[in-house]
Motif scaffolding. Structure first.
Motif, short mmCIF file in Angstrom:
data_model
loop_
_atom_site.label_atom_id
_atom_site.label_comp_id
_atom_site.label_asym_id
_atom_site.label_seq_id
_atom_site.Cartn_x
_atom_site.Cartn_y
_atom_site.Cartn_z
N ALA A 193 77.64 46.57 86.92
CA ALA A 193 77.79 47.00 85.53
C ALA A 193 77.89 48.52 85.44
O ALA A 193 78.76 49.06 84.73
CB ALA A 193 76.61 46.49 84.70
N HIS A 194 77.04 49.22 86.16
CA HIS A 194 77.03 50.69 86.11
C HIS A 194 78.32 51.27 86.68
O HIS A 194 78.92 52.19 86.09
CB HIS A 194 75.82 51.22 86.88
CG HIS A 194 75.79 52.71 86.99
ND1 HIS A 194 75.50 53.53 85.91
CD2 HIS A 194 76.02 53.53 88.05
CE1 HIS A 194 75.57 54.79 86.30
NE2 HIS A 194 75.87 54.83 87.58
N ARG A 195 78.77 50.74 87.80
CA ARG A 195 79.93 51.30 88.50
C ARG A 195 81.24 51.00 87.79
O ARG A 195 82.24 51.71 88.01
CB ARG A 195 79.97 50.79 89.94
CG ARG A 195 78.86 51.38 90.80
CD ARG A 195 78.68 50.66 92.12
NE ARG A 195 79.86 50.71 92.97
CZ ARG A 195 79.90 50.24 94.21
NH1 ARG A 195 78.80 49.71 94.75
NH2 ARG A 195 81.01 50.31 94.92
N THR A 196 81.27 49.99 86.94
CA THR A 196 82.53 49.63 86.26
C THR A 196 82.52 49.99 84.78
O THR A 196 83.46 49.66 84.06
CB THR A 196 82.83 48.13 86.43
OG1 THR A 196 81.68 47.35 86.07
CG2 THR A 196 83.22 47.82 87.87
N GLY A 197 81.48 50.67 84.32
CA GLY A 197 81.50 51.22 82.98
C GLY A 197 80.99 50.33 81.86
O GLY A 197 81.21 50.63 80.69
N TYR A 198 80.28 49.25 82.21
CA TYR A 198 79.65 48.44 81.18
C TYR A 198 78.36 49.12 80.73
O TYR A 198 77.72 49.86 81.49
CB TYR A 198 79.34 47.03 81.71
CG TYR A 198 80.59 46.21 81.95
CD1 TYR A 198 81.20 45.52 80.91
CD2 TYR A 198 81.14 46.11 83.22
CE1 TYR A 198 82.35 44.77 81.13
CE2 TYR A 198 82.29 45.36 83.45
CZ TYR A 198 82.89 44.69 82.40
OH TYR A 198 84.03 43.95 82.62
N ALA A 199 77.97 48.85 79.49
CA ALA A 199 76.76 49.49 78.95
C ALA A 199 75.53 49.11 79.76
O ALA A 199 74.66 49.95 80.01
CB ALA A 199 76.58 49.11 77.48
N ASP A 200 75.47 47.86 80.18
CA ASP A 200 74.34 47.37 80.98
C ASP A 200 74.72 46.01 81.54
O ASP A 200 75.84 45.51 81.31
CB ASP A 200 73.06 47.28 80.14
CG ASP A 200 73.25 46.52 78.83
OD1 ASP A 200 74.09 45.61 78.77
OD2 ASP A 200 72.55 46.85 77.85
N GLN A 201 73.80 45.39 82.27
CA GLN A 201 74.09 44.10 82.89
C GLN A 201 74.33 43.02 81.85
O GLN A 201 75.16 42.11 82.05
CB GLN A 201 72.96 43.68 83.82
CG GLN A 201 73.28 42.43 84.64
CD GLN A 201 72.20 42.12 85.67
OE1 GLN A 201 71.49 43.01 86.12
NE2 GLN A 201 72.09 40.86 86.05
N ALA A 202 73.65 43.10 80.71
CA ALA A 202 73.86 42.11 79.65
C ALA A 202 75.29 42.19 79.10
O ALA A 202 75.92 41.16 78.81
CB ALA A 202 72.85 42.32 78.53
N HIS A 203 75.79 43.41 78.97
CA HIS A 203 77.17 43.60 78.51
C HIS A 203 78.15 42.99 79.52
O HIS A 203 79.09 42.27 79.14
CB HIS A 203 77.44 45.10 78.35
CG HIS A 203 78.80 45.42 77.83
ND1 HIS A 203 79.37 46.66 78.00
CD2 HIS A 203 79.73 44.67 77.16
CE1 HIS A 203 80.57 46.66 77.44
NE2 HIS A 203 80.81 45.46 76.94
#
Length: 222
Positions: A193-203
């Motif tokens: 999630a962090h490396r691909t630009g999502y807000a968090d794992q839930a996103h």
């Protein structure tokens, strides 16, 4: 069994062999493929997908060539949006294909035959020169349009023609594809999630469910 290998000028060529009619899940990746079914002799195009869908593959071997995002429609001669979520006989796009089908039926490496035919078409009709810029954009669509010297409406039309999606949907699909590949490589989901630009794992989890129809853990096990 599935295996792919690089091929100059294409995203890859691939081969899939199955021994029984088992369901599989195909998920969006922004790409288009030409696929040859050795058992039936069918040659067809898989257009860009918007959501995951279940397929049931007959026993046998499929050979495919994969175009990178925005590339295939130039070879097919139709806008990508017309192929979106579709599976279309190659003959409907290229006309009678008896010579190609004969070459595939006798080839020791059908992937190379498909790749040669695909690259010949691309030499005749190269992709839109804006493809790379559109695919790599992140941020405001208006800024991208200004950079390319286009109106936002023109940018949207060219994106639909090349990719089958508008720029925002394209970005969403390509980010999802990068995330899935990292998860396949064993990267922890929070790091994905962090490396691909999502807000968090839930996103990330919500996006995977919406685009693939299954949780990420199930997707990478399928």
């Amino acid at each position: 069994m599935y295996a792919e290998r690089p091929f100059p000028g294409l995203a890859c060529v691939w081969r899939r062999t199955t021994t029984s009619a088992v369901p599989g899940l195909v998920v969006p990746d922004g790409c288009t493929d030409i696929i040859y079914a050795a058992g039936t002799g069918e040659v067809f195009v898989a257009g860009p997908d918007t959501v995951g869908h279940v397929t049931r593959t007959r026993p046998g071997t499929l050979f495919g060539v994969r175009f990178g995002p925005g590339v295939g429609p130039s070879a097919f001669g139709v806008p990508a949006v017309e192929l979106r979520d579709q599976r279309v006989a190659l003959s409907e796009l290229w006309g009678p294909s008896a010579r190609l089908e004969e070459a595939l039926g006798t080839a020791s490496d059908p992937c190379s035959v498909l790749a040669s035919a695909a690259l010949a078409r691309l030499r005749e009709t190269p992709p839109d020169p804006a493809v790379d810029a559109i695919a790599s954009f992140s941020g405001n669509v208006g800024d991208l349009a200004w950079t390319l010297g286009l109106s936002t409406r023109q940018l949207h039309r060219r994106s639909l023609a090349a990719f089958g999606y508008g720029p925002k949907v394209l970005h969403r699909v390509l980010r999802f594809d990068r995330a899935v590949k990292l998860a396949w490589d064993g990267v922890p989901f929070a790091d994905v999630a962090h490396r691909t630009g999502y807000a968090d794992q839930a996103h990330l989890s919500r996006e995977v469910r919406e685009l693939a129809g299954v949780p990420l853990g199930q997707l990478i096990r399928s």
